[in-house]
Design an enzyme around this catalytic site. Structure first.
Site: not given
Ligand code: THU
Length: 149
Positions: A55, A57, A66, A68, A97, A100
Protein backbone atom coordinates in the site's frame (compact mmCIF):
# COMPACT_ATOMS: atom_id res chain seq x y z
CA UNK A 1 4.23 -21.76 8.18
CA UNK A 2 0.86 -22.95 9.37
CA UNK A 3 -2.30 -22.57 7.37
CA UNK A 4 -5.84 -23.68 6.86
CA UNK A 5 -7.70 -24.05 3.61
CA UNK A 6 -11.36 -23.11 3.44
CA UNK A 7 -13.88 -23.37 0.64
CA UNK A 8 -12.35 -24.07 -2.74
CA UNK A 9 -9.80 -26.71 -3.74
CA UNK A 10 -6.48 -26.04 -2.03
CA UNK A 11 -3.81 -24.63 -4.37
CA UNK A 12 -0.31 -26.11 -4.45
CA UNK A 13 1.40 -25.68 -1.14
CA UNK A 14 4.77 -24.62 -2.59
CA UNK A 15 3.07 -21.85 -4.59
CA UNK A 16 1.19 -20.71 -1.50
CA UNK A 17 4.37 -20.67 0.58
CA UNK A 18 6.21 -18.68 -2.08
CA UNK A 19 3.41 -16.14 -2.42
CA UNK A 20 3.10 -15.73 1.32
CA UNK A 21 6.84 -15.05 1.58
CA UNK A 22 6.66 -12.49 -1.22
CA UNK A 23 3.58 -10.78 0.24
CA UNK A 24 5.21 -10.53 3.66
CA UNK A 25 8.38 -9.09 2.11
CA UNK A 26 6.39 -6.55 0.05
CA UNK A 27 4.52 -5.55 3.20
CA UNK A 28 7.82 -4.37 4.68
CA UNK A 29 7.98 -1.82 1.87
CA UNK A 30 4.54 -0.33 2.57
CA UNK A 31 4.40 3.45 2.56
CA UNK A 32 1.73 4.01 5.17
CA UNK A 33 2.73 6.89 7.46
CA UNK A 34 -0.92 7.92 8.05
CA UNK A 35 -2.67 4.66 8.89
CA UNK A 36 0.50 2.83 9.96
CA UNK A 37 -1.26 -0.24 8.56
CA UNK A 38 1.08 -2.20 6.32
CA UNK A 39 -0.23 -4.41 3.56
CA UNK A 40 1.69 -6.55 1.08
CA UNK A 41 0.37 -8.46 -1.90
CA UNK A 42 1.89 -11.03 -4.24
CA UNK A 43 0.14 -12.10 -7.43
CA UNK A 44 0.99 -15.35 -9.22
CA UNK A 45 0.18 -15.59 -12.91
CA UNK A 46 -0.37 -18.68 -15.03
CA UNK A 47 3.21 -18.52 -16.32
CA UNK A 48 4.57 -18.74 -12.77
CA UNK A 49 5.64 -15.09 -12.58
CA UNK A 50 5.07 -13.22 -9.33
CA UNK A 51 4.22 -9.51 -9.13
CA UNK A 52 4.19 -7.73 -5.80
CA UNK A 53 2.63 -4.62 -4.36
CA UNK A 54 2.38 -2.70 -1.10
CA UNK A 55 0.00 0.00 0.00
CA UNK A 56 1.11 3.52 -0.88
CA UNK A 57 -0.53 6.36 1.03
CA UNK A 58 -0.58 10.07 0.35
CA UNK A 59 -1.11 13.24 2.36
CA UNK A 60 -4.15 13.66 0.16
CA UNK A 61 -5.67 10.56 1.74
CA UNK A 62 -8.02 9.54 -1.05
CA UNK A 63 -5.07 9.00 -3.39
CA UNK A 64 -4.01 5.96 -1.36
CA UNK A 65 -3.28 2.85 -3.38
CA UNK A 66 -4.00 -0.58 -1.90
CA UNK A 67 -1.36 -3.29 -2.08
CA UNK A 68 -3.60 -5.55 -4.19
CA UNK A 69 -4.13 -2.96 -6.89
CA UNK A 70 -0.43 -2.08 -6.95
CA UNK A 71 0.37 -5.77 -7.54
CA UNK A 72 -2.35 -5.99 -10.19
CA UNK A 73 -1.26 -2.94 -12.17
CA UNK A 74 2.37 -4.06 -11.93
CA UNK A 75 1.38 -7.35 -13.54
CA UNK A 76 -0.73 -5.66 -16.20
CA UNK A 77 2.04 -3.22 -17.07
CA UNK A 78 4.39 -6.19 -17.53
CA UNK A 79 1.90 -7.78 -19.94
CA UNK A 80 0.49 -10.36 -17.52
CA UNK A 81 -3.30 -10.69 -17.60
CA UNK A 82 -3.83 -14.37 -16.79
CA UNK A 83 -3.64 -14.89 -13.05
CA UNK A 84 -3.77 -17.84 -10.72
CA UNK A 85 -3.63 -16.59 -7.15
CA UNK A 86 -2.99 -13.56 -4.94
CA UNK A 87 -1.71 -13.50 -1.37
CA UNK A 88 -2.46 -10.51 0.84
CA UNK A 89 -0.55 -10.00 4.09
CA UNK A 90 -1.61 -7.64 6.85
CA UNK A 91 -1.76 -7.57 10.63
CA UNK A 92 -4.84 -9.58 11.52
CA UNK A 93 -5.22 -10.97 8.02
CA UNK A 94 -7.37 -8.36 6.28
CA UNK A 95 -9.39 -9.44 3.26
CA UNK A 96 -9.17 -7.20 0.15
CA UNK A 97 -11.34 -4.09 0.29
CA UNK A 98 -14.38 -3.84 -1.94
CA UNK A 99 -12.64 -1.67 -4.51
CA UNK A 100 -9.81 -4.20 -4.85
CA UNK A 101 -12.28 -7.08 -5.18
CA UNK A 102 -13.95 -5.31 -8.07
CA UNK A 103 -10.60 -4.39 -9.64
CA UNK A 104 -9.26 -7.96 -9.46
CA UNK A 105 -12.54 -9.45 -10.70
CA UNK A 106 -12.06 -7.60 -13.98
CA UNK A 107 -9.24 -10.03 -14.77
CA UNK A 108 -10.19 -13.21 -12.89
CA UNK A 109 -13.64 -13.43 -11.31
CA UNK A 110 -12.68 -16.60 -9.43
CA UNK A 111 -9.10 -15.77 -8.48
CA UNK A 112 -7.76 -17.66 -5.46
CA UNK A 113 -7.16 -15.23 -2.59
CA UNK A 114 -4.83 -16.21 0.24
CA UNK A 115 -5.36 -14.02 3.29
CA UNK A 116 -2.31 -13.98 5.56
CA UNK A 117 -2.07 -12.76 9.13
CA UNK A 118 1.36 -11.13 9.18
CA UNK A 119 1.59 -11.52 12.95
CA UNK A 120 0.96 -15.25 13.23
CA UNK A 121 1.64 -16.49 9.70
CA UNK A 122 -1.78 -18.17 9.67
CA UNK A 123 -3.52 -18.01 6.35
CA UNK A 124 -6.84 -18.92 4.83
CA UNK A 125 -7.82 -19.70 1.29
CA UNK A 126 -10.74 -17.97 -0.44
CA UNK A 127 -12.01 -17.33 -3.91
CA UNK A 128 -12.80 -13.93 -5.30
CA UNK A 129 -16.25 -15.17 -6.28
CA UNK A 130 -16.91 -15.94 -2.63
CA UNK A 131 -15.66 -12.48 -1.57
CA UNK A 132 -17.53 -10.64 -4.35
CA UNK A 133 -20.76 -12.45 -5.10
CA UNK A 134 -23.10 -11.12 -7.79
CA UNK A 135 -20.27 -8.98 -9.17
CA UNK A 136 -20.76 -6.38 -11.82
CA UNK A 137 -18.51 -7.24 -14.72
CA UNK A 138 -17.98 -7.75 -18.40
CA UNK A 139 -21.03 -10.02 -18.61
CA UNK A 140 -23.20 -7.11 -17.53
CA UNK A 141 -21.86 -5.13 -20.48
CA UNK A 142 -22.05 -7.98 -22.97
CA UNK A 143 -18.26 -8.22 -23.17
CA UNK A 144 -16.68 -11.68 -22.92
CA UNK A 145 -12.95 -10.91 -22.84
CA UNK A 146 -10.98 -8.10 -21.18
CA UNK A 147 -10.60 -5.36 -23.76
CA UNK A 148 -7.18 -3.76 -24.13
CA UNK A 149 -8.44 -0.88 -26.24
N1 THU B 1 -5.32 -1.37 2.34
C1 THU B 1 -4.77 -2.21 1.40
O1 THU B 1 -3.63 -2.02 0.98
N2 THU B 1 -5.53 -3.23 0.97
C2 THU B 1 -6.81 -3.50 1.38
O2 THU B 1 -7.47 -4.37 0.84
C3 THU B 1 -7.39 -2.73 2.48
C4 THU B 1 -6.66 -1.51 2.87
C5 THU B 1 -4.52 -0.26 2.84
C6 THU B 1 -5.01 1.08 2.40
C7 THU B 1 -4.47 1.97 3.51
O3 THU B 1 -3.14 2.35 3.16
C8 THU B 1 -4.41 1.08 4.71
O4 THU B 1 -4.53 -0.24 4.24
C9 THU B 1 -5.51 1.34 5.73
O5 THU B 1 -6.75 1.33 5.14
Amino acid sequence: MTGKATGMTAPHRDQVDRLIREALAARQRAYSPYSRFRVGAALLDEAGEVFVGCNVENASYSLTLCAERVAAVTAIAAGSLRWRMIAVAAEGGATPCGACRQFLAEFHADLAVIVVDAASGLWSNHSLRELLPHAFGQDSLGVSQPQSD
